[in-house]
Design an enzyme around this catalytic site. Structure first.
Site, short mmCIF file in Angstrom:
data_model
loop_
_atom_site.label_atom_id
_atom_site.label_comp_id
_atom_site.label_asym_id
_atom_site.label_seq_id
_atom_site.Cartn_x
_atom_site.Cartn_y
_atom_site.Cartn_z
N HIS A 121 0.83 -1.21 0.00
CA HIS A 121 0.00 0.00 0.00
C HIS A 121 0.86 1.25 0.00
O HIS A 121 1.97 1.28 0.53
CB HIS A 121 -0.99 0.00 1.18
CG HIS A 121 -0.38 0.06 2.54
ND1 HIS A 121 -0.09 1.24 3.17
CD2 HIS A 121 -0.03 -0.93 3.41
CE1 HIS A 121 0.42 0.98 4.38
NE2 HIS A 121 0.47 -0.33 4.55
N ASP A 123 -0.27 4.44 1.02
CA ASP A 123 -0.61 5.49 1.99
C ASP A 123 0.13 5.28 3.30
O ASP A 123 0.58 4.18 3.63
CB ASP A 123 -2.12 5.53 2.24
CG ASP A 123 -2.65 4.29 2.94
OD1 ASP A 123 -2.27 3.17 2.51
OD2 ASP A 123 -3.44 4.42 3.90
N GLU A 218 -4.94 1.63 2.84
CA GLU A 218 -4.86 0.47 3.72
C GLU A 218 -4.91 0.90 5.17
O GLU A 218 -5.53 0.24 6.00
CB GLU A 218 -3.56 -0.30 3.43
CG GLU A 218 -3.48 -1.67 4.12
CD GLU A 218 -2.83 -1.64 5.50
OE1 GLU A 218 -2.81 -2.68 6.16
OE2 GLU A 218 -2.36 -0.55 5.91
N HIS A 422 4.14 3.67 12.52
CA HIS A 422 3.17 4.66 13.00
C HIS A 422 3.76 5.54 14.09
O HIS A 422 3.04 5.99 14.99
CB HIS A 422 1.89 3.99 13.51
CG HIS A 422 1.16 3.17 12.50
ND1 HIS A 422 -0.12 2.66 12.72
CD2 HIS A 422 1.50 2.76 11.25
CE1 HIS A 422 -0.51 1.99 11.66
NE2 HIS A 422 0.47 2.03 10.75
#
Length: 446
Positions: A121, A123, A218, A422
């Site tokens: 993905h 993003d 995603e 993250h």
């Protein structure tokens, strides 16, 4: 607890493959050898270029049905489309919903073998900014504290995988601390592109047909909402979206989002007694009474959890959003029932109202993969040809592969070499990224 291992033995063809990769010791490549592979410099270059492209998705807009949720995701999709064309893939296109697709035909020796699809993905998560990423390369990392320019420090003594990277004098990539890095999942994107580039540069290397999809959103949980199944011919697939080297993920959480709306009876606080009902207090009571030993920060391994994700509240209305996660369907049913019961109890205690809405996000891919064991067996073989034993770890989350498996296209997950996703302390191991690219090359030749 890990999945069972399947015996494997090498064959004569692998000896020829070692010669093609121009290494005499593929089965025991150390960090220096991985960093010296012919495609590692290109892999690093791609990764550095990709992470600088701002592709942060927007969960709120995605939940409202907008795919891609952020138009900036198209910037990387456009780059990848043009690069796929230059590598000679066929039917290359980016759909209206920002899925970039390409097809690499099989060589003659694999003409009768079925294709499979590789996915990653584009993003990045919207919890930590991914705008203006400025990657820093730490060559021959020696274990000293990494003092990033924006007050962030990475310490090997606090990160067992970073400590391992130091022992191996690996090349480590971080951000400057003002953003996340974006290895989730631009490391996977770069690794897939590197494998494709390898076949483009080495037409003498036999391989099967490969389909590629780079997906948006995603991170919002909507990555497969508009996947172009009309283009996809493959009956199985692999996502490249994992973490530490060796991880091979064949099971994940069952996932639901629960939205609980509390309705109170607002009144002037000076004359509130006896009939005011404060929705803020109701929501606080509800969250406080969730099992505190079943939160993301208090669980690991195969333990599920309740995760309070958002709370919007005033005296009249309060809305709490929870993520429910469990590895079994029975466990998930119990979690939903507990949320229902606690919401109802909260309403009774305070004299207000409560409404609960559960939305399924994805299911554990374990059942689907067990129906097609060859998909995982082939991947295990690719790992072992790269000299690494697969480690079966459960995904404490989900991937696009979770959704694809649910749709009938079994899809396990491959590691990328990224860590601490993250967050502003995210980092990637270049040697592990090169190992992942090697496994993809192996996989295409099985």
């Amino acid at each position: 607890m890990r999945s069972s291992r399947i015996p494997y033995s090498f064959n004569k063809k692998f000896q020829d493959y070692k010669k093609i990769l121009k290494t005499d010791n593929l089965l025991s490549m150390n960090t220096n050898e991985l960093l010296s592979l012919e495609y590692t410099p290109s892999l690093l270059d791609r990764f550095l270029r990709y992470v600088k492209v701002w592709t942060e998705s927007d969960e709120t807009l995605a939940d409202q049905g907008k795919i891609p949720s952020a138009d900036r995701e198209r910037d990387l999709a456009d780059i990848l489309r043009e690069e796929l064309k230059k590598l000679g893939l066929q039917n290359v296109q980016t759909t209206a919903e920002c899925y970039t697709y390409g097809f690499l035909p099989a060589t003659p020796a694999f003409a009768d073998k079925p294709s499979f699809c590789l996915l990653a993905h584009i993003d990045t998560v919207d919890e930590v900014t991914g705008k203006d990423v400025k990657p820093i390369i730490w060559k021959n990392y020696d274990g000293k504290d990494m003092e990033l320019p924006y007050g962030i420090t990475l310490k090997a003594c606090e990160d067992k995988y970073l400590e391992l990277a130091a022992q191996e004098k690996d090349t480590v990539i971080t951000s400057d601390g003002s953003t996340l890095l974006g290895a989730d999942d631009k490391a996977g994107v770069a690794e897939i592109m590197t494998a494709l580039e390898y076949f483009s540069k080495h037409p003498e290397v036999e391989h099967r047909a490969i389909e590629v999809i780079f997906s948006p959103d995603e991170e919002t949980g909507h990555g497969m909402d508009k996947v172009p199944l009309n283009l996809l011919k493959s009956k199985y697939a692999y996502t490249v979206d994992g973490g530490h080297k060796g991880e091979l993920e064949t099971e994940c959480f069952n996932a639901y989002k629960s939205e609980i709306t509390f309705t109170g009876k607002p009144k002037h606080t000076g004359s509130a007694r006896p009939d005011m009902v404060n929705a803020v207090t109701m929501a606080s009571y509800f969250i406080h009474n969730l099992p505190q030993n079943q939160m993301p920060e208090t669980t690991d391994g195969y333990q599920g959890f309740f995760a309070p994700m958002a709370l919007e509240a005033d005296m009249e209305t309060a809305k709490a959003v929870l993520f429910l996660r469990d590895f079994t369907r029975e466990g998930m049913d119990k979690r939903k029932k507990l949320v229902d019961t606690l919401a109802e109890t909260t309403a009774l205690v305070f004299g207000g109202k409560a409404e609960v809405h559960h939305t399924r996000q994805y299911l554990n891919m374990k059942e689907g993969l067990e129906k097609s064991p060859f998909v995982t067996e082939n991947l295990m073989e690719a790992y072992k040809k790269a000299g690494i034993e697969p480690e079966f770890t459960p995904i404490r989350g989900g991937t696009d592969g979770s959704r694809l498996t649910e749709m009938g296209i079994p899809c396990p997950n491959i590691f990328t070499g990224g860590h601490n996703f993250h967050s502003r302390i995210e980092w990637a191991s270049l040697s592990q990224m090169a190992l992942a690219a090697t496994i993809l090359i192996n996989l295409c030749r099985i």
